[in-house]
Scaffold this active site. Structure first.
Site, PDB file in Angstrom:
ATOM      1  N   ASP A 164     -82.709 -29.016 -47.638  1.00 32.89           N
ATOM      2  CA  ASP A 164     -82.405 -28.017 -46.602  1.00 32.89           C
ATOM      3  C   ASP A 164     -83.542 -26.990 -46.575  1.00 32.89           C
ATOM      4  OD1 ASP A 164     -81.968 -26.219 -48.703  1.00 32.89           O
ATOM      5  OD2 ASP A 164     -79.780 -26.249 -48.532  1.00 32.89           O
TER       6      ASP A 164
ATOM      7  N   SER B 180     -78.875 -21.097 -57.141  1.00 31.48           N
ATOM      8  CA  SER B 180     -78.434 -22.352 -56.519  1.00 31.48           C
ATOM      9  C   SER B 180     -79.175 -23.586 -57.007  1.00 31.48           C
ATOM     10  CB  SER B 180     -78.582 -22.259 -55.000  1.00 31.48           C
ATOM     11  OG  SER B 180     -79.910 -21.931 -54.645  1.00 31.48           O
TER      12      SER B 180
ATOM     13  N   HIS C 229     -83.795 -25.932 -50.618  1.00 34.14           N
ATOM     14  CA  HIS C 229     -83.538 -26.753 -51.814  1.00 34.14           C
ATOM     15  C   HIS C 229     -84.116 -28.160 -51.717  1.00 34.14           C
ATOM     16  CE1 HIS C 229     -80.258 -23.736 -51.365  1.00 34.14           C
ATOM     17  NE2 HIS C 229     -80.622 -23.484 -52.605  1.00 34.14           N
TER      18      HIS C 229
END
Ligand SMILES: *[C@@H]1O[C@H](CO)[C@@H](O)[C@H](O)[C@H]1NC(C)=O
Length: 359
Positions: free
Chosen positions: A335, A43, A338
């Protein structure tokens, strides 16, 4: 003294000479040093390849993308741009690095690079199986298809040159260590930590080997950050004070050490290849420990939701207490896992000279 009368005419003559003979007055900064950047991983570098998948590992809804051009939630796991975007713009190749699985990708994008990365994947195939995303080995299959498309667009010789000269960057291992080993404990049934790390480093080595066999010569492999200090890890294992989790950080350090050694060896073994290890750990640790030097006021909680755990589908527009837009710049994390775009920019800028050694 009379000589000063000649100064101005002489300058004019010199300038006319330069213009007439088209001698470049400044060294041109326009041409990118390499044709393309091709990215694999999780991600941290996925610009939206999971958007069409039925998986919780997606980020194509608000508040993701809150500071992206047009406030668009593209599937990038941040409030704005992510490392591949920042890397291609530093290299003056283009402004954004698109996902390979974008529905209407133009040929020009294929020629200048894409990301094959898939959020929630890892070096371990099992890591991608649970959330039903593309494993690194699925990404390798996409890369083979990409190569065929490149040959169709540019012809065999030009396609080979693009593959040979471009930077191939791999950012993976985070989910293997944090999720598959520590959070879900799935791999703890069959491996102790040193043998699992060995397994991951071997997988990374085979991946680099496969890229080499397919024609890649410039390969950058990123280590993992201090995984014990991401907000979600602090919440899960950091006790009441939400401290960094030392066992996770030690695992990350061991992985990085073995990975960097293995890459050094590959650099010797694979003739004509330039293989670079990217030390993410120290850069991110510096931001965590000296956040205020960089203007960060909050380094232990993400902006989205409570900031203590949520990511992907759990960070959405209904998440309570997401930080106001005017305060995003104070947060190191967007978050539970990240970084914010501002943090990503600082990290990539700090790693710039390491990355450029692949050129
Ligand atoms: C993952 O799966 C692919 C395809 O099935 C296989 O080629 C590869 O060796 C596997 N990788 C690991 C590390 O087990």
């Amino acid at each position: 003294m009379y000589q000063t009368n000649y100064v101005l005419p002489s300058i004019i003559v010199v300038i006319l000479f330069l213009i007439l003979f088209r001698i470049p007055i400044t060294i041109s900064q326009e041409r990118p040093p390499i044709p393309a950047v091709l990215v694999f991983g999780d991600s941290i570098v996925d610009p939206g390849n999971n958007n069409m998948l039925i998986t919780p590992a997606r980020a194509n809804f608000p508040p993701y993308g809150r500071d992206f051009p047009g406030h668009e939630p593209t599937g990038r796991f941040s409030n704005g741009r992510i490392p591949p975007d920042i890397i291609v713009s530093l290299l003056r190749i283009k402004d954004l690095l698109p996902p390979y699985r974008a529905p209407d990708l133009e040929n020009q994008e294929l020629l200048t690079g894409v990301s094959f990365a898939s959020a929630a994947s890892g070096f371990d195939n099992l890591t991608a199986t649970v959330p039903k995303v593309f494993s690194l080995w699925d990404q390798l299959e996409m890369y083979k298809e990409y190569k065929r498309k490149l040959i169709a667009i540019a012809g065999e010789a030009a396609a080979d040159a693009i593959i040979r000269e471009s930077a191939h960057a791999i950012f993976s291992g985070n989910n293997d260590i944090l999720t598959t080993y520590f959070f879900t404990t799935i791999r703890q049934r069959t491996f102790d930590l040193p043998s699992y790390i060995n397994y991951l480093v071997n997988a990374a080595g085979s991946f680099v080997n496969e890229l080499y066999k397919l024609g890649a010569r410039r390969i950058v492999v990123a280590g993992v950050p201090p995984l014990g200090c991401v907000p979600a890890a602090r919440t899960v294992g950091g006790g009441e004070n939400r401290d960094c989790v030392e066992t996770y950080n030690q695992a990350a350090t061991l992985f990085n050490l073995e990975l960097s050694r293995s890459l050094e060896q590959l650099n010797v073994d694979l003739f004509g290849a330039r293989i670079i290890y990217l030390n993410i750990y120290d850069t991110v640790m510096d931001l965590i420990q000296h956040g205020s030097d960089y203007g960060f006021e909050e380094t232990t909680r993400g902006c989205c939701g409570t900031g203590e755990l949520e990511a992907s589908i759990f960070c959405n527009e209904f998440s309570p207490c997401t930080c106001p837009e005017s305060e995003t710049h104070k947060y190191l994390f967007w978050d539970g896992f990240h970084p914010t775009e501002r943090a990503f920019r600082i990290i990539i800028t700090a790693l710039r000279s390491q990355f450029m050694r692949v050129l």
